[in-house]
Design an enzyme around this catalytic site. Sequence first.
Site, PDB file in Angstrom:
ATOM      1  N   HIS A  68       0.727  -1.285   0.030  1.00 57.36           N
ATOM      2  CA  HIS A  68      -0.251   0.024  -0.008  1.00 57.36           C
ATOM      3  C   HIS A  68       0.971   1.055   0.007  1.00 57.36           C
ATOM      4  O   HIS A  68       0.748   2.077  -0.783  1.00 57.36           O
ATOM      5  CB  HIS A  68      -0.863  -0.144   1.366  1.00 57.36           C
ATOM      6  CG  HIS A  68      -2.170  -0.792   0.941  1.00 57.36           C
ATOM      7  ND1 HIS A  68      -3.236  -0.687   1.693  1.00 57.36           N
ATOM      8  CD2 HIS A  68      -2.334  -1.779   0.306  1.00 57.36           C
ATOM      9  CE1 HIS A  68      -4.234  -1.484   1.516  1.00 57.36           C
ATOM     10  NE2 HIS A  68      -3.349  -2.268   0.450  1.00 57.36           N
ATOM     11  N   HIS A 145      -0.117 -13.577  -1.197  1.00 54.85           N
ATOM     12  CA  HIS A 145      -1.445 -14.184  -0.478  1.00 54.85           C
ATOM     13  C   HIS A 145      -1.287 -15.685  -0.139  1.00 54.85           C
ATOM     14  O   HIS A 145      -2.438 -16.277   0.126  1.00 54.85           O
ATOM     15  CB  HIS A 145      -2.836 -14.003  -1.524  1.00 54.85           C
ATOM     16  CG  HIS A 145      -3.407 -12.413  -1.278  1.00 54.85           C
ATOM     17  ND1 HIS A 145      -4.312 -12.047  -2.144  1.00 54.85           N
ATOM     18  CD2 HIS A 145      -2.766 -11.534  -0.529  1.00 54.85           C
ATOM     19  CE1 HIS A 145      -4.556 -10.645  -1.915  1.00 54.85           C
ATOM     20  NE2 HIS A 145      -3.647 -10.282  -0.701  1.00 54.85           N
ATOM     21  N   ASP A 205       4.828 -20.322   0.760  1.00 52.33           N
ATOM     22  CA  ASP A 205       5.265 -21.206  -0.133  1.00 52.33           C
ATOM     23  C   ASP A 205       4.453 -20.955  -1.603  1.00 52.33           C
ATOM     24  O   ASP A 205       3.644 -20.099  -1.732  1.00 52.33           O
ATOM     25  CB  ASP A 205       4.904 -22.677   0.517  1.00 52.33           C
ATOM     26  CG  ASP A 205       3.251 -22.695   0.796  1.00 52.33           C
ATOM     27  OD1 ASP A 205       2.519 -22.013   0.252  1.00 52.33           O
ATOM     28  OD2 ASP A 205       3.031 -23.639   1.680  1.00 52.33           O
TER      29      ASP A 205
END
Length: 303
Positions: A68, A145, A205
Amino acid sequence: MKSIATSLLCVVLLVLLGGIPFSSNAQLSPTFYSKTCPNVSSIVTNVLTNVSKTDPRMLASLVRLHFHDCFVQGCDASVLLNNTATIAQGPSWTVPLGRRDSLTANQTLANQNLPAPFDTLDKLKSAFAAQGLNTTDLVALSGAHTFGRAHCSLFVSRLYNFSSTGSPDPTLNTTYLQQLRKICPNGGPGTNLTNFDPTTPDKFDKNYYSNLQVKNGLLQSDQELFSTSGADTITIVNKFSSDQNAFFESFKAAIIKMGNIGVLTGTKGEIRKQCNFVNSKSAELGLATMAQESSEDGIVSSI
Ligand SMILES: *[C@@H]1O[C@H](CO)[C@@H](O)[C@H](O)[C@H]1NC(C)=O
Ligand SMILES: *[C@@H]1O[C@H](CO)[C@@H](O)[C@H](O)[C@H]1NC(C)=O
Ligand SMILES: *[C@@H]1O[C@H](CO)[C@@H](O)[C@H](O)[C@H]1NC(C)=O
Ligand SMILES: *[C@@H]1O[C@H](CO)[C@@H](O)[C@H](O)[C@H]1NC(C)=O
Ligand SMILES: *[C@@H]1O[C@H](CO)[C@@H](O)[C@H](O)[C@H]1NC(C)=O
Ligand SMILES: *[C@@H]1O[C@H](CO)[C@@H](O)[C@H](O)[C@H]1NC(C)=O
Ligand SMILES: *[C@@H]1O[C@H](CO)[C@@H](O)[C@H](O)[C@H]1NC(C)=O
Ligand SMILES: *[C@@H]1O[C@H](CO)[C@@H](O)[C@H](O)[C@H]1NC(C)=O
């Protein structure tokens, strides 16, 4: 009200900036603090390692805050050190240091520059391109994510009445859909949290990519990378899914590139006395809001 991530970032920044009266060095450099704070890397690593034991979300929150920060008006002093992902068993990288804080970043720019979780692939690509980041960078950075949590409000639109169709998002795995509906009831407040990566929630991962291959991407902006027909991102997802090292190498290149967006060095910008406020009163409000929002899951954007 400062959130925990903002407070932690302050710790990190104060460590980085403390005791540096002025530097005429106008270049970023991995050894920027070697004289003023020679142990900066191990100090920050210790703080982060400790904090991540108490709250495993924190590492992901810091990566998100960095994202951000960089997309709004160049990266300010908020610099992740080279081992934020390493603590979650991910890659480490060498970070050029020495950024100073901007005085003019604001919420309007944040709304304009940050991609949204509901964005299509075209919009994601253009938001990244506007920052000089290419499609491989987009796919690699989305891999962040692989850890962290998201609020229901970011993806509930996919679960019940997607794009006013009266049906869920067809690119969402139906088994996963049922799990998500339990966590996020229709018409609920949207404040429940769920893992971005249902397989290895706190590990950095390649599972983010194997999730996309079975329609288990959480946000629309995640699944778009694999489910947009004919998209050039599909082969990149497949590559990263089959080769974790390729993902790590691309992630490192992309996050360093992102960390170099619009940096202020030398006498530009400022070193903050209090890290979540600019030193002059006038701009205080906007920046405080931004710092707070950036550190919370689910506000403004989450990619
Ligand atoms: C830096 O860390 C080393 C060991 O990790 C320690 O011996 C040394 O005292 C530290 N230096 C400072 C200035 O804290
Ligand atoms: C981290 O935790 C260890 C063990 O509890 C402690 O000795 C150390 O002082 C902590 N370090 C920091 C920087 O908080
Ligand atoms: C991370 O930073 C520390 C201190 O600057 C350095 O010793 C280490 O080699 C770095 N690791 C990488 C992968 O750059
Ligand atoms: C935010 O920053 C941009 C670019 O510097 C500027 O054009 C705009 O007027 C600012 N908006 C507010 C509300 O301060
Ligand atoms: C879905 O949303 C549209 C537009 O908001 C609305 O007209 C429609 O009734 C909704 N369908 C269902 C099944 O809720
Ligand atoms: C989510 O929030 C609702 C209330 O909005 C609550 O009833 C439900 O138990 C929560 N589910 C989970 C899994 O936290
Ligand atoms: C849905 O996800 C499960 C794993 O969670 C997987 O076994 C299954 O193949 C997926 N279905 C589709 C259509 O991708
Ligand atoms: C995209 O950027 C990466 C560095 O982040 C670079 O290695 C790669 O070659 C670029 N790809 C294209 C197609 O320019």
